[in-house]
Scaffold this motif. Structure first.
Motif, PDB file in Angstrom:
ATOM      1  N   ASP A   1     -10.572 -13.750   3.743  1.00  0.00           N
ATOM      2  CA  ASP A   1      -9.710 -14.005   2.629  1.00  0.00           C
ATOM      3  C   ASP A   1      -9.787 -12.914   1.447  1.00  0.00           C
ATOM      4  O   ASP A   1     -10.871 -12.785   1.099  1.00  0.00           O
ATOM      5  CB  ASP A   1      -9.209 -15.539   2.150  1.00  0.00           C
ATOM      6  CG  ASP A   1      -9.041 -16.450   2.996  1.00  0.00           C
ATOM      7  OD1 ASP A   1      -8.055 -15.932   4.093  1.00  0.00           O
ATOM      8  OD2 ASP A   1      -9.327 -17.707   3.084  1.00  0.00           O
ATOM      9  N   LEU A   2      -8.490 -12.476   1.049  1.00  0.00           N
ATOM     10  CA  LEU A   2      -8.529 -11.444  -0.027  1.00  0.00           C
ATOM     11  C   LEU A   2      -8.076 -11.760  -1.550  1.00  0.00           C
ATOM     12  O   LEU A   2      -7.314 -12.417  -1.544  1.00  0.00           O
ATOM     13  CB  LEU A   2      -7.776 -10.217   0.520  1.00  0.00           C
ATOM     14  CG  LEU A   2      -8.635  -9.392   1.615  1.00  0.00           C
ATOM     15  CD1 LEU A   2      -9.762  -8.357   1.114  1.00  0.00           C
ATOM     16  CD2 LEU A   2      -8.912  -9.864   3.130  1.00  0.00           C
ATOM     17  N   VAL A   3      -8.978 -11.013  -2.361  1.00  0.00           N
ATOM     18  CA  VAL A   3      -8.554 -10.969  -3.717  1.00  0.00           C
ATOM     19  C   VAL A   3      -8.193  -9.426  -3.927  1.00  0.00           C
ATOM     20  O   VAL A   3      -9.015  -8.694  -4.013  1.00  0.00           O
ATOM     21  CB  VAL A   3      -9.507 -11.667  -4.701  1.00  0.00           C
ATOM     22  CG1 VAL A   3      -8.990 -11.549  -6.025  1.00  0.00           C
ATOM     23  CG2 VAL A   3      -9.721 -12.948  -4.320  1.00  0.00           C
ATOM     24  N   LEU A   4      -7.259  -9.103  -4.332  1.00  0.00           N
ATOM     25  CA  LEU A   4      -6.540  -7.733  -4.659  1.00  0.00           C
ATOM     26  C   LEU A   4      -6.590  -7.439  -5.870  1.00  0.00           C
ATOM     27  O   LEU A   4      -5.775  -8.222  -6.770  1.00  0.00           O
ATOM     28  CB  LEU A   4      -5.331  -7.349  -3.892  1.00  0.00           C
ATOM     29  CG  LEU A   4      -5.292  -7.324  -2.394  1.00  0.00           C
ATOM     30  CD1 LEU A   4      -3.920  -7.038  -1.591  1.00  0.00           C
ATOM     31  CD2 LEU A   4      -6.393  -6.701  -1.671  1.00  0.00           C
ATOM     32  N   VAL A   5      -6.904  -6.528  -6.627  1.00  0.00           N
ATOM     33  CA  VAL A   5      -6.718  -6.194  -8.134  1.00  0.00           C
ATOM     34  C   VAL A   5      -6.231  -4.682  -7.962  1.00  0.00           C
ATOM     35  O   VAL A   5      -7.034  -3.620  -7.519  1.00  0.00           O
ATOM     36  CB  VAL A   5      -8.093  -6.252  -8.934  1.00  0.00           C
ATOM     37  CG1 VAL A   5      -7.907  -5.692 -10.366  1.00  0.00           C
ATOM     38  CG2 VAL A   5      -8.526  -7.562  -8.637  1.00  0.00           C
ATOM     39  N   ASP A   6      -5.299  -4.338  -8.763  1.00  0.00           N
ATOM     40  CA  ASP A   6      -4.537  -3.248  -8.792  1.00  0.00           C
ATOM     41  C   ASP A   6      -3.693  -3.413  -9.969  1.00  0.00           C
ATOM     42  O   ASP A   6      -3.011  -4.386 -10.475  1.00  0.00           O
ATOM     43  CB  ASP A   6      -4.148  -2.712  -7.594  1.00  0.00           C
ATOM     44  CG  ASP A   6      -3.866  -1.172  -7.332  1.00  0.00           C
ATOM     45  OD1 ASP A   6      -3.456  -0.601  -8.180  1.00  0.00           O
ATOM     46  OD2 ASP A   6      -4.397  -0.820  -6.230  1.00  0.00           O
ATOM     47  N   LEU A   7      -3.002  -2.036 -10.418  1.00  0.00           N
ATOM     48  CA  LEU A   7      -1.948  -1.925 -11.259  1.00  0.00           C
ATOM     49  C   LEU A   7      -0.617  -1.650 -10.567  1.00  0.00           C
ATOM     50  O   LEU A   7       0.492  -1.856 -11.109  1.00  0.00           O
ATOM     51  CB  LEU A   7      -2.221  -0.582 -12.346  1.00  0.00           C
ATOM     52  CG  LEU A   7      -3.247  -0.923 -13.632  1.00  0.00           C
ATOM     53  CD1 LEU A   7      -3.219   0.323 -14.213  1.00  0.00           C
ATOM     54  CD2 LEU A   7      -2.517  -1.799 -14.395  1.00  0.00           C
ATOM     55  N   LEU A   8      -0.904  -1.370  -9.196  1.00  0.00           N
ATOM     56  CA  LEU A   8       0.344  -0.890  -8.702  1.00  0.00           C
ATOM     57  C   LEU A   8       1.037  -2.325  -7.896  1.00  0.00           C
ATOM     58  O   LEU A   8       0.810  -2.290  -6.836  1.00  0.00           O
ATOM     59  CB  LEU A   8       0.264  -0.093  -7.494  1.00  0.00           C
ATOM     60  CG  LEU A   8      -0.642   1.305  -8.111  1.00  0.00           C
ATOM     61  CD1 LEU A   8      -0.949   2.153  -6.863  1.00  0.00           C
ATOM     62  CD2 LEU A   8       0.517   2.118  -8.961  1.00  0.00           C
ATOM     63  N   ALA A   9       1.827  -2.958  -8.682  1.00  0.00           N
ATOM     64  CA  ALA A   9       2.381  -4.303  -8.283  1.00  0.00           C
ATOM     65  C   ALA A   9       3.248  -4.138  -6.892  1.00  0.00           C
ATOM     66  O   ALA A   9       3.023  -5.163  -5.876  1.00  0.00           O
ATOM     67  CB  ALA A   9       3.170  -5.048  -9.288  1.00  0.00           C
ATOM     68  N   PRO A  10       4.147  -3.279  -6.876  1.00  0.00           N
ATOM     69  CA  PRO A  10       4.892  -3.334  -5.379  1.00  0.00           C
ATOM     70  C   PRO A  10       4.150  -3.084  -4.362  1.00  0.00           C
ATOM     71  O   PRO A  10       4.269  -3.676  -3.408  1.00  0.00           O
ATOM     72  CB  PRO A  10       6.024  -2.162  -5.845  1.00  0.00           C
ATOM     73  CG  PRO A  10       6.158  -1.947  -7.122  1.00  0.00           C
ATOM     74  CD  PRO A  10       4.862  -2.331  -7.918  1.00  0.00           C
ATOM     75  N   GLU A  11       3.159  -1.959  -4.361  1.00  0.00           N
ATOM     76  CA  GLU A  11       2.419  -1.861  -3.350  1.00  0.00           C
ATOM     77  C   GLU A  11       1.399  -3.032  -2.892  1.00  0.00           C
ATOM     78  O   GLU A  11       0.846  -3.282  -1.779  1.00  0.00           O
ATOM     79  CB  GLU A  11       1.689  -0.338  -3.208  1.00  0.00           C
ATOM     80  CG  GLU A  11       2.398   0.737  -3.630  1.00  0.00           C
ATOM     81  CD  GLU A  11       2.775   1.214  -5.017  1.00  0.00           C
ATOM     82  OE1 GLU A  11       2.934   0.359  -5.767  1.00  0.00           O
ATOM     83  OE2 GLU A  11       3.001   2.199  -5.132  1.00  0.00           O
ATOM     84  N   MET A  12       0.892  -3.651  -4.008  1.00  0.00           N
ATOM     85  CA  MET A  12       0.021  -4.920  -3.716  1.00  0.00           C
ATOM     86  C   MET A  12       0.785  -5.877  -3.225  1.00  0.00           C
ATOM     87  O   MET A  12       0.167  -6.653  -2.232  1.00  0.00           O
ATOM     88  CB  MET A  12      -0.674  -5.098  -5.182  1.00  0.00           C
ATOM     89  CG  MET A  12      -1.714  -6.031  -4.957  1.00  0.00           C
ATOM     90  SD  MET A  12      -2.694  -6.272  -6.510  1.00  0.00           S
ATOM     91  CE  MET A  12      -1.429  -6.645  -7.936  1.00  0.00           C
ATOM     92  N   ALA A  13       1.951  -5.915  -3.288  1.00  0.00           N
ATOM     93  CA  ALA A  13       2.631  -7.024  -2.714  1.00  0.00           C
ATOM     94  C   ALA A  13       2.806  -6.712  -1.519  1.00  0.00           C
ATOM     95  O   ALA A  13       2.638  -7.755  -0.265  1.00  0.00           O
ATOM     96  CB  ALA A  13       4.200  -7.208  -3.394  1.00  0.00           C
ATOM     97  N   ARG A  14       3.040  -5.702  -0.904  1.00  0.00           N
ATOM     98  CA  ARG A  14       3.290  -5.139   0.655  1.00  0.00           C
ATOM     99  C   ARG A  14       1.878  -5.405   1.353  1.00  0.00           C
ATOM    100  O   ARG A  14       1.878  -6.069   2.302  1.00  0.00           O
ATOM    101  CB  ARG A  14       3.578  -3.640   0.428  1.00  0.00           C
ATOM    102  CG  ARG A  14       3.769  -3.150   1.917  1.00  0.00           C
ATOM    103  CD  ARG A  14       3.257  -1.544   2.027  1.00  0.00           C
ATOM    104  NE  ARG A  14       2.331  -1.068   1.592  1.00  0.00           N
ATOM    105  CZ  ARG A  14       1.695  -0.032   1.487  1.00  0.00           C
ATOM    106  NH1 ARG A  14       2.432   1.135   1.742  1.00  0.00           N
ATOM    107  NH2 ARG A  14       0.468   0.238   1.017  1.00  0.00           N
ATOM    108  N   THR A  15       0.747  -5.225   0.694  1.00  0.00           N
ATOM    109  CA  THR A  15      -0.548  -5.346   1.019  1.00  0.00           C
ATOM    110  C   THR A  15      -0.638  -6.822   1.363  1.00  0.00           C
ATOM    111  O   THR A  15      -1.224  -7.399   2.362  1.00  0.00           O
ATOM    112  CB  THR A  15      -1.536  -4.662   0.312  1.00  0.00           C
ATOM    113  OG1 THR A  15      -1.344  -3.352   0.311  1.00  0.00           O
ATOM    114  CG2 THR A  15      -2.711  -4.708   0.949  1.00  0.00           C
ATOM    115  N   LYS A  16      -0.450  -7.404   0.315  1.00  0.00           N
ATOM    116  CA  LYS A  16      -0.563  -9.123   0.524  1.00  0.00           C
ATOM    117  C   LYS A  16       0.324  -9.628   1.534  1.00  0.00           C
ATOM    118  O   LYS A  16      -0.306 -10.529   2.322  1.00  0.00           O
ATOM    119  CB  LYS A  16      -0.014  -9.636  -0.965  1.00  0.00           C
ATOM    120  CG  LYS A  16       0.010 -11.193  -1.124  1.00  0.00           C
ATOM    121  CD  LYS A  16       0.582 -11.704  -2.240  1.00  0.00           C
ATOM    122  CE  LYS A  16       0.913 -13.131  -2.031  1.00  0.00           C
ATOM    123  NZ  LYS A  16      -0.335 -13.810  -2.068  1.00  0.00           N
ATOM    124  N   ALA A  17       1.543  -9.048   1.668  1.00  0.00           N
ATOM    125  CA  ALA A  17       2.236  -9.849   2.913  1.00  0.00           C
ATOM    126  C   ALA A  17       1.589  -9.209   4.179  1.00  0.00           C
ATOM    127  O   ALA A  17       1.759 -10.090   5.135  1.00  0.00           O
ATOM    128  CB  ALA A  17       3.695  -8.848   2.872  1.00  0.00           C
TER     129      ALA A  17
END
Length: 249
Positions: free
Chosen positions: A30-46
């Motif tokens: 399971d992943l924890v993502l940290v980034d400033l790029l919220a839209p791209e991070m939401a895509r990767t989370k999905a």
């Protein structure tokens, strides 16, 4: 090790970080993502959730030491521990020594090198809660070459990435035997940062790489996933160059 395997990836929204997140998800993390790029991070989370993995996301500047501590506390509250930390977040800098303002140099070091300190210090206690873990930090071929004439980034970036290699060797001794600490050194990789170079000179670059192509994020992610495997091998304090064996480009 706890039933849930948890991996933290800084700069996990896109590029190599996204590739690492996918590779670790395929290995049951399971992943924890940290980034400033919220839209791209939401895509990767999905994408990760579509693979059947849980994912926490945190919008953060990785140079912020206090924020790293806050994120570690949030992960501990939610999942209790951490098994793997991938220090992937980075910032390019094409300036020469005479062109680079002090604040830009400081920012390059903070994003590329100090961020590793921030997240290692924050997450090592969560690794020790389950008997240890693995740390993989993203250095660069530039740490060895200093950046060739056509490199996207020059001296400031190379300095930070070389610092990661020294930090890796020192922390492998300091944190062993329970925590393995390694680094990877990508060459030319097709990412959002490097796309200007690879789009304009891809064919030319490929001619000077032994494997005949520029790299892809998956090429780096596979090595990171190997170093982060559930059963770590007898490897720590090392770096692996992932460049298809390239020379001056």
């Amino acid at each position: 090790m706890a039933d849930r395997k948890v991996a933290v990836v800084t700069g996990g929204a896109r590029g190599i970080g996204r590739g690492c997140a996918h590779a670790l998800a395929e290995r049951g993390f399971d992943l924890v993502l940290v980034d400033l790029l919220a839209p791209e991070m939401a895509r990767t989370k999905a994408e990760l959730e579509a693979m059947g993995r849980a994912c926490l996301t945190f919008e953060a500047d990785v140079a912020d030491h206090a924020r790293a501590k806050e994120i570690a506390a949030a992960v501990e509250a939610e999942w209790g521990h951490c098994d793997v930390l991938v220090n992937n977040a980075g910032k390019s800098n094409p300036r020469t020594i005479m062109e680079c303002p002090e604040e830009e140099f400081d920012r390059t070091i903070a994003i590329n090198l100090k961020s590793c300190f921030n997240y290692i210090q924050a997450f090592v206690p969560l690794m020790r809660k389950v008997g240890g873990g693995r740390i993989v930090s993203m250095s660069s071929l530039n740490a060895h070459t200093g950046g060739v004439t056509s490199a996207v980034s020059k001296f400031a970036y190379a300095s930070a990435k070389a610092g990661i290699l020294g930090m890796t060797r020192a922390l492998a001794k300091e944190l062993g035997p329970d925590i393995a600490v390694n680094a990877v050194c990508p060459g030319v990789i097709e990412t959002e940062i490097g796309n200007t170079l690879t789009r304009s000179r891809g064919a030319e670059l490929a001619k000077k790489i032994a494997l005949g192509r520029v790299g892809k994020p998956q090429d780096v992610a596979r090595v990171v996933a190997f170093l982060a495997a559930e059963q770590p091998s007898f490897i720590t304090g090392q770096h692996i160059v992932i460049d298809g064996f390239q020379w001056e480009i």
